[in-house]
Design an enzyme around this catalytic site. Sequence first.
Site, short mmCIF file in Angstrom:
data_model
loop_
_atom_site.label_atom_id
_atom_site.label_comp_id
_atom_site.label_asym_id
_atom_site.label_seq_id
_atom_site.Cartn_x
_atom_site.Cartn_y
_atom_site.Cartn_z
N TRP A 1 55.65 2.20 23.97
CA TRP A 1 56.39 3.43 23.90
C TRP A 1 57.42 3.69 25.05
O TRP A 1 56.75 3.83 26.20
CB TRP A 1 55.61 4.49 23.45
CG TRP A 1 56.36 5.81 22.99
CD1 TRP A 1 56.77 5.86 21.60
CD2 TRP A 1 56.90 6.92 23.75
NE1 TRP A 1 57.45 7.17 21.61
CE2 TRP A 1 57.54 7.82 22.83
CE3 TRP A 1 56.63 7.34 24.86
CZ2 TRP A 1 58.06 9.01 23.28
CZ3 TRP A 1 57.18 8.47 25.36
CH2 TRP A 1 57.79 9.29 24.63
N GLU B 1 53.88 23.99 10.24
CA GLU B 1 53.32 22.78 10.15
C GLU B 1 54.32 21.91 9.01
O GLU B 1 54.18 20.75 9.29
CB GLU B 1 51.83 22.77 9.90
CG GLU B 1 51.15 21.64 9.71
CD GLU B 1 51.17 20.31 10.58
OE1 GLU B 1 52.04 20.64 11.77
OE2 GLU B 1 50.87 19.16 10.43
N ASN C 1 50.08 1.95 30.86
CA ASN C 1 50.38 3.02 30.21
C ASN C 1 50.57 4.09 31.25
O ASN C 1 49.50 4.28 31.94
CB ASN C 1 49.22 3.37 29.28
CG ASN C 1 49.35 4.53 28.31
OD1 ASN C 1 50.60 4.94 28.12
ND2 ASN C 1 48.48 4.86 27.50
N GLY C 2 51.25 4.80 31.11
CA GLY C 2 51.89 5.99 31.91
C GLY C 2 53.13 6.13 32.57
O GLY C 2 54.01 5.32 32.25
N HIS D 1 66.64 38.44 9.82
CA HIS D 1 67.09 38.82 11.02
C HIS D 1 67.94 37.57 11.46
O HIS D 1 68.35 37.37 12.70
CB HIS D 1 66.11 39.04 12.00
CG HIS D 1 65.32 40.35 11.72
ND1 HIS D 1 65.98 41.79 11.89
CD2 HIS D 1 64.04 40.49 11.14
CE1 HIS D 1 64.99 42.58 11.43
NE2 HIS D 1 63.99 41.85 11.00
N GLU E 1 59.24 15.01 11.12
CA GLU E 1 58.87 13.89 11.75
C GLU E 1 58.82 12.75 11.02
O GLU E 1 59.31 11.54 11.45
CB GLU E 1 57.22 13.98 11.92
CG GLU E 1 56.74 14.73 12.96
CD GLU E 1 55.22 14.86 13.28
OE1 GLU E 1 54.40 15.14 12.33
OE2 GLU E 1 54.66 14.28 14.22
N LYS F 1 56.18 18.44 9.81
CA LYS F 1 55.81 17.13 9.04
C LYS F 1 56.97 16.55 8.36
O LYS F 1 57.17 15.39 8.45
CB LYS F 1 54.82 17.57 7.83
CG LYS F 1 53.29 17.72 8.08
CD LYS F 1 52.52 16.32 8.56
CE LYS F 1 52.65 16.26 10.05
NZ LYS F 1 51.70 16.88 10.97
N CYS G 1 51.47 4.21 25.05
CA CYS G 1 51.28 2.57 24.84
C CYS G 1 49.88 2.34 24.38
O CYS G 1 48.86 2.91 24.83
CB CYS G 1 51.77 1.82 26.11
SG CYS G 1 53.30 2.57 26.81
N LYS H 1 51.47 8.24 18.86
CA LYS H 1 50.36 9.15 18.31
C LYS H 1 49.76 9.98 19.31
O LYS H 1 49.63 11.22 18.96
CB LYS H 1 49.19 8.18 17.74
CG LYS H 1 48.22 8.75 17.13
CD LYS H 1 48.37 9.45 15.79
CE LYS H 1 47.34 10.35 15.32
NZ LYS H 1 47.72 11.13 14.49
N ARG I 1 50.47 3.63 18.48
CA ARG I 1 50.77 4.06 19.83
C ARG I 1 52.17 4.05 20.12
O ARG I 1 52.66 4.78 21.24
CB ARG I 1 49.58 3.72 20.75
CG ARG I 1 48.09 4.15 20.38
CD ARG I 1 47.47 3.82 21.67
NE ARG I 1 47.79 4.78 22.99
CZ ARG I 1 47.23 5.37 23.40
NH1 ARG I 1 45.90 5.80 23.06
NH2 ARG I 1 47.56 5.83 24.58
C1 AGP Z 1 51.64 15.69 14.79
O1 AGP Z 1 51.94 15.16 13.51
C2 AGP Z 1 52.31 15.14 15.81
N1 AGP Z 1 52.65 13.71 15.73
C3 AGP Z 1 52.09 15.67 17.23
O2 AGP Z 1 52.70 16.97 17.23
C4 AGP Z 1 50.61 15.95 17.75
O3 AGP Z 1 49.89 16.92 17.01
C5 AGP Z 1 50.52 16.26 19.32
O4 AGP Z 1 51.25 15.25 19.97
C6 AGP Z 1 49.30 16.67 19.48
O5 AGP Z 1 48.35 15.76 19.75
P1 AGP Z 1 46.78 15.87 20.00
O6 AGP Z 1 46.19 16.78 18.75
O7 AGP Z 1 46.31 14.56 19.84
O8 AGP Z 1 46.73 16.46 21.35
#
Ligand code: AGP
Length: 614
Positions: free
Chosen positions: A75, A487, A101-102, A510, A494, A491, A2, A609, A27
Amino acid sequence: MCGIVGYIGPRDAATVVYDGLKRLEYRGYDSAGVAVLAQNGRIAIRRDVGKLSNLGSLLAESPVSGQIGIGHTRWATHGEPSQRNAHPHIGMNGHVVVVHNGIVENFLPLREELAAEGVTFASETDTEVIVQLVERYLESGLGFDTAVRQTLAQLEGANAVVVMSLDQPDQLICARLGNAGGITLGLGRDEMFIASDIPAILEYTRDMVFLENRQMALVTRHGYQLTDLEGEPLKPEVHTINWDPVSAVKGEFKHFMQKEIHDQPQALIDTMRGRVNFEKGTITLPEMNLTTELVNSLNKIIIVACGTSYYAGLIGKFMIEALARIPVEVEYGSEFRYYDPIIDEHTAVLAITQSGETADTLVASEQARDKGATLWSIVNVIGSQSMRIADGYIAMQAGPEIGVASTKAFTTSLADMYMLGCVLGELRGVITPTKMRGFVNDLAHIPNLAGQLLEDESVYENLANVFHNAQDFLFLGRGINYPVALEGALKLKEISYIHAEGYPAGEMKHGPIALIDETMPVVALATSDRLYEKMVSNIQQAKTRGGIVLAVATQGNGAIGREADYVIEVPATSELLQPILNTIPMQLLSYHIAVWRGCDVDQPRNLAKSVTVE
Ligand code: AGP
């Protein structure tokens, strides 16, 4: 997860808080809210579900005015995204208001206890127990700071809070318990700011204090008092932040993600600045605090990270092992923290984290340090927890990354791990000055080559036109490019919500080969390296099963066009640096597919984020 903002001073608090939240919306965007101590002596709250702009419209229709206020973008963890679960939460008697937050892990027993004492709850959140507890302690005659301390002492879990009370209209209290994201104080002249992240308040001040675990600050417009949770005064360390506020703004780009993809050539330069001497062919990493003695005492490095940063770590393993000839293991923070890894004083644990606040990565790092490991971190957010707890660190210098999908932090962290591998190799005596000059020379060309890849996006727009209706994608790579495939798939998942799998190309036979048919696009990372011929056979296997192949190949490779249906050309560099360049087409392909599908690129559903909860 958050976002939190607080303000006390002569400006209009709702405006400062709302503007700050705008910079933090990435966030969390399930709901947002603002509370202000209004001129009529009451707490005025405005909250709404969904995007921050909904709260903006509400504030426009029904403004609140005052000089002290707090705000939040959510969030959701406990309780669905709804107006009643949106922060700020107010106590039953309307005297105290909290943003949080938490996760309050023991919120159920606390809630039951409070309910038994006659407290009625207005939401389903864990946060509400905090505000009800503070209010009850205040009503029992405790001072504001003592009431907050007593409350914090009862909370289990990692939590960050800001509390405002009618009874102390000239004070805000903020505190941090564990690794639930940061709490930053922004020091102004006759005004003070509080935020979970630097960009929220960078417009007003560059002088900041970062609260550590189990610290609390009592903030007035004229200053602040930092204490531990027992009330013992602490000496704050003031950091001056040198980020450019302009780089936190989208500018000419349609989305932050697009801007951040285009930031990469500059970010790569910035990450080398002051570290790489291109004339002398040397690299120095002063903040890593490396000595020959330390480096030669190590028998392994363990990289811990999550998500995209974990995939960066997989590439880092190839780089560091090749350059420094030291074994490297790569672990997910979320897994590593729950088993009993073999670690001692001959181990270095390297955390890779853009935010520096990812809870799983932080806990894994701390546990490793407790077992005697040297703790290193490669981190983007200056002053974040990961940077502060490390024995040595590399600041990525990528600048603020706002898009939820990580882009420039990935590629700059790759450059950083390459530099680290070079320095470790030198200290271990496996890299001669001549070899080092060659490695530095290869690195010198990377920003420019990355820039070439960004000159024309029309190829990706055209590919998005072809592929935006696909249901599934397969990304294949080998060796150091296998994590690039992972990766690429992440991407796409996501931001476009298309199912995608990254796979080591040699493993395709396999199992995943069964998925391939004429509806399945296969992205094959086939730049010219030792494994190129093997990749070509994988492409042929995919084609034989009817797959549509999009190859990422080295510029000038005329032959690949006979194998693949579509080709994206990337400039050539050394094998170790090729992933930096090969990643950029992955980012642009996902971006344009997501735009074509009308997805919310910067704020994809269900994501946040920085993941500051487990
Ligand atoms: C990346 O596109 C992500 N949204 C996510 O996987 C991110 O890389 C992950 O949460 C780690 O975050 P950080 O690098 O801030 O630790």
